[in-house]
Design a protein around this motif. Structure first.
Motif, PDB file in Angstrom:
ATOM      1  N   LEU A 139      47.820  38.233  40.696  1.00 49.16           N
ATOM      2  CA  LEU A 139      48.225  37.253  41.578  1.00 49.16           C
ATOM      3  C   LEU A 139      47.060  36.483  41.836  1.00 49.16           C
ATOM      4  O   LEU A 139      46.678  35.151  42.110  1.00 49.16           O
ATOM      5  N   ALA A 140      45.595  37.202  42.485  1.00 49.60           N
ATOM      6  CA  ALA A 140      44.226  36.907  41.989  1.00 49.60           C
ATOM      7  C   ALA A 140      43.890  36.067  40.781  1.00 49.60           C
ATOM      8  O   ALA A 140      43.416  34.556  41.376  1.00 49.60           O
ATOM      9  N   PHE A 141      44.040  37.191  40.401  1.00 51.44           N
ATOM     10  CA  PHE A 141      43.936  35.822  38.710  1.00 51.44           C
ATOM     11  C   PHE A 141      44.725  34.951  38.229  1.00 51.44           C
ATOM     12  O   PHE A 141      43.921  34.053  37.881  1.00 51.44           O
ATOM     13  N   ARG A 142      46.124  34.623  38.236  1.00 47.76           N
ATOM     14  CA  ARG A 142      46.810  33.767  37.969  1.00 47.76           C
ATOM     15  C   ARG A 142      46.833  32.807  39.184  1.00 47.76           C
ATOM     16  O   ARG A 142      46.362  31.469  38.731  1.00 47.76           O
ATOM     17  N   LEU A 143      46.002  32.563  40.375  1.00 52.56           N
ATOM     18  CA  LEU A 143      46.128  31.373  40.443  1.00 52.56           C
ATOM     19  C   LEU A 143      44.968  30.745  41.179  1.00 52.56           C
ATOM     20  O   LEU A 143      44.617  30.070  40.279  1.00 52.56           O
ATOM     21  N   THR A 144      43.985  31.609  40.991  1.00 55.33           N
ATOM     22  CA  THR A 144      42.383  31.108  40.659  1.00 55.33           C
ATOM     23  C   THR A 144      42.547  30.663  39.109  1.00 55.33           C
ATOM     24  O   THR A 144      41.378  29.598  38.967  1.00 55.33           O
ATOM     25  N   ILE A 145      42.980  31.143  38.292  1.00 53.60           N
ATOM     26  CA  ILE A 145      42.504  30.258  36.432  1.00 53.60           C
ATOM     27  C   ILE A 145      43.361  29.276  36.386  1.00 53.60           C
ATOM     28  O   ILE A 145      43.148  28.804  36.177  1.00 53.60           O
ATOM     29  N   GLY A 146      45.230  28.974  37.149  1.00 53.61           N
ATOM     30  CA  GLY A 146      45.962  29.106  37.454  1.00 53.61           C
ATOM     31  C   GLY A 146      44.846  26.863  38.508  1.00 53.61           C
ATOM     32  O   GLY A 146      45.314  26.013  37.451  1.00 53.61           O
TER      33      GLY A 146
ATOM     34  N   ASN B 127      49.089  26.441  30.288  1.00 55.76           N
ATOM     35  CA  ASN B 127      50.430  26.636  30.116  1.00 55.76           C
ATOM     36  C   ASN B 127      51.016  28.514  30.892  1.00 55.76           C
ATOM     37  O   ASN B 127      50.359  28.662  31.397  1.00 55.76           O
ATOM     38  N   THR B 128      52.072  28.212  31.433  1.00 56.15           N
ATOM     39  CA  THR B 128      52.410  29.243  32.737  1.00 56.15           C
ATOM     40  C   THR B 128      52.359  30.485  32.189  1.00 56.15           C
ATOM     41  O   THR B 128      51.733  31.336  32.316  1.00 56.15           O
ATOM     42  N   LEU B 129      53.178  30.527  30.669  1.00 57.94           N
ATOM     43  CA  LEU B 129      53.161  32.006  29.778  1.00 57.94           C
ATOM     44  C   LEU B 129      51.545  32.233  29.576  1.00 57.94           C
ATOM     45  O   LEU B 129      51.332  33.284  30.086  1.00 57.94           O
TER      46      LEU B 129
ATOM     47  N   ILE C  37      47.304  35.914  30.206  1.00 59.32           N
ATOM     48  CA  ILE C  37      45.817  36.296  30.150  1.00 59.32           C
ATOM     49  C   ILE C  37      45.796  36.830  32.029  1.00 59.32           C
ATOM     50  O   ILE C  37      44.969  37.971  31.954  1.00 59.32           O
ATOM     51  N   SER C  38      46.330  36.549  33.101  1.00 61.97           N
ATOM     52  CA  SER C  38      46.111  37.268  33.984  1.00 61.97           C
ATOM     53  C   SER C  38      46.351  38.612  33.830  1.00 61.97           C
ATOM     54  O   SER C  38      46.108  39.790  34.554  1.00 61.97           O
ATOM     55  N   ALA C  39      47.995  39.194  33.524  1.00 65.24           N
ATOM     56  CA  ALA C  39      47.848  40.384  33.234  1.00 65.24           C
ATOM     57  C   ALA C  39      47.200  41.197  32.638  1.00 65.24           C
ATOM     58  O   ALA C  39      47.138  42.880  32.776  1.00 65.24           O
ATOM     59  N   VAL C  40      46.191  40.819  31.260  1.00 61.42           N
ATOM     60  CA  VAL C  40      45.314  41.749  30.506  1.00 61.42           C
ATOM     61  C   VAL C  40      43.960  42.225  31.495  1.00 61.42           C
ATOM     62  O   VAL C  40      43.828  43.282  31.583  1.00 61.42           O
TER      63      VAL C  40
END
Length: 76
Positions: A20-27, A33-35, A40-43
């Motif tokens: 969540l930290a990386f998804r919000l930061t990178i977003g 695109n959300t996919l 990227i965040s999962a890796v």
């Protein structure tokens, strides 16, 4: 609570927080695109998240943690 259950919960919570930290930061920084954002965040989270495992040592089960930032294993 059994040590195996604790290890699974710790793995999930550590992965979720880093994901969540990386998804919000990178977003926030990049408009992807959300996919791609999720992939990227999962890796990144799977590489950086600490790993928890149960070890049977002397008839007693222990929860150990290993991370790429620490040397060796730590008992939880």
């Amino acid at each position: 609570m059994k040590p195996k259950t604790k290890a699974i919960l710790y793995n999930f919570i550590a992965f979720m927080l880093i994901f969540l930290a990386f998804r919000l930061t990178i977003g926030f920084v990049l408009k992807l695109n959300t996919l791609w954002l999720a992939l990227i965040s999962a890796v990144i989270a799977s590489i950086l998240a600490p790993k928890f495992a149960v070890v049977n040592e002397g008839g007693k089960e222990k929860v150990l943690m290993s991370s790429i930032f620490t040397k060796g294993h730590k008992e939880m």
